[in-house]
Motif scaffolding. Sequence first.
Motif, PDB file in Angstrom:
ATOM      1  N   ARG A  16       0.843  -1.194   0.000  1.00  0.00           N
ATOM      2  CA  ARG A  16       0.000   0.000   0.000  1.00  0.00           C
ATOM      3  C   ARG A  16       0.873   1.238   0.000  1.00  0.00           C
ATOM      4  NH1 ARG A  16      -3.509  -0.697   5.051  1.00  0.00           N
ATOM      5  NH2 ARG A  16      -2.830   1.440   5.184  1.00  0.00           N
ATOM      6  N   ILE A  17       0.484   2.209  -0.761  1.00  0.00           N
ATOM      7  CA  ILE A  17       1.183   3.491  -0.764  1.00  0.00           C
ATOM      8  C   ILE A  17       0.478   4.374   0.251  1.00  0.00           C
ATOM      9  CG2 ILE A  17       1.778   5.533  -2.110  1.00  0.00           C
ATOM     10  CD1 ILE A  17       1.817   3.715  -4.569  1.00  0.00           C
ATOM     11  N   ARG A  18       1.216   4.775   1.273  1.00  0.00           N
ATOM     12  CA  ARG A  18       0.649   5.623   2.319  1.00  0.00           C
ATOM     13  C   ARG A  18       1.069   7.062   2.061  1.00  0.00           C
ATOM     14  NH1 ARG A  18       3.142   1.600   6.057  1.00  0.00           N
ATOM     15  NH2 ARG A  18       1.689  -0.124   6.003  1.00  0.00           N
ATOM     16  N   ILE A  19       0.111   7.949   1.982  1.00  0.00           N
ATOM     17  CA  ILE A  19       0.385   9.359   1.742  1.00  0.00           C
ATOM     18  C   ILE A  19       0.425  10.072   3.082  1.00  0.00           C
ATOM     19  CG2 ILE A  19      -0.431  11.460   0.618  1.00  0.00           C
ATOM     20  CD1 ILE A  19       0.483   9.281  -1.328  1.00  0.00           C
ATOM     21  N   ARG A  20       1.474  10.845   3.304  1.00  0.00           N
ATOM     22  CA  ARG A  20       1.643  11.627   4.533  1.00  0.00           C
ATOM     23  C   ARG A  20       1.879  13.084   4.146  1.00  0.00           C
ATOM     24  NH1 ARG A  20      -0.510   7.726   6.808  1.00  0.00           N
ATOM     25  NH2 ARG A  20       0.720   6.091   7.773  1.00  0.00           N
ATOM     26  N   THR A  21       1.680  13.984   5.096  1.00  0.00           N
ATOM     27  CA  THR A  21       1.879  15.408   4.869  1.00  0.00           C
ATOM     28  C   THR A  21       3.076  15.888   5.674  1.00  0.00           C
ATOM     29  OG1 THR A  21      -0.493  15.715   4.553  1.00  0.00           O
ATOM     30  CG2 THR A  21       0.802  17.686   5.013  1.00  0.00           C
ATOM     31  N   CYS A  22       3.978  16.592   5.026  1.00  0.00           N
ATOM     32  CA  CYS A  22       5.146  17.161   5.692  1.00  0.00           C
ATOM     33  C   CYS A  22       4.675  18.277   6.619  1.00  0.00           C
ATOM     34  CB  CYS A  22       6.121  17.710   4.646  1.00  0.00           C
ATOM     35  SG  CYS A  22       7.495  18.637   5.347  1.00  0.00           S
ATOM     36  N   VAL A  23       5.122  18.259   7.879  1.00  0.00           N
ATOM     37  CA  VAL A  23       4.688  19.277   8.841  1.00  0.00           C
ATOM     38  C   VAL A  23       5.282  20.644   8.531  1.00  0.00           C
ATOM     39  CG1 VAL A  23       4.281  17.620  10.697  1.00  0.00           C
ATOM     40  CG2 VAL A  23       6.510  18.730  10.520  1.00  0.00           C
ATOM     41  N   ALA A  24       6.341  20.688   7.732  1.00  0.00           N
ATOM     42  CA  ALA A  24       6.987  21.965   7.405  1.00  0.00           C
ATOM     43  C   ALA A  24       6.421  22.568   6.131  1.00  0.00           C
ATOM     44  CB  ALA A  24       8.490  21.762   7.261  1.00  0.00           C
ATOM     45  N   THR A  25       6.435  21.794   5.059  1.00  0.00           N
ATOM     46  CA  THR A  25       6.043  22.330   3.754  1.00  0.00           C
ATOM     47  C   THR A  25       4.560  22.142   3.449  1.00  0.00           C
ATOM     48  OG1 THR A  25       6.510  20.241   2.620  1.00  0.00           O
ATOM     49  CG2 THR A  25       8.338  21.816   2.837  1.00  0.00           C
TER      50      THR A  25
END
Length: 114
Positions: A16-25
């Motif tokens: 599975r490809i898990r998408i995460r969000t960068c806390v900085a950008t």
Amino acid sequence: MTQPGIDAADAASPRRIRIRTCVATRERHSDEKLLRVVVDPEDFTGRRLLADPKRRLPGRGAWITPQLSALETAEKRRAFPRALRLSTAVDTGHVRTYLAELADGPDIVRKTEH
């Protein structure tokens, strides 16, 4: 039953490809492109952050683009305490050291003949 064109071994263990969000950008990437950061489980003050490149340490994680500029942006925005649900200031020294070593690349030892 497998679908035509798919190997039985691939069908048994799909990645599975898990998408995460960068806390900085605030950019979204697959978790393989980001660095997980967690609170050191052995730090009784709960302030020291650790880089978790293997994604195995316990606890809530924050994700960051593995660049020093992203770390500086996250520090400026106070993104780690918010993402990790902390009410204290954090120590990002370990993460900074990890990213600096990552940016430098592997040490290359070259022998020169005189």
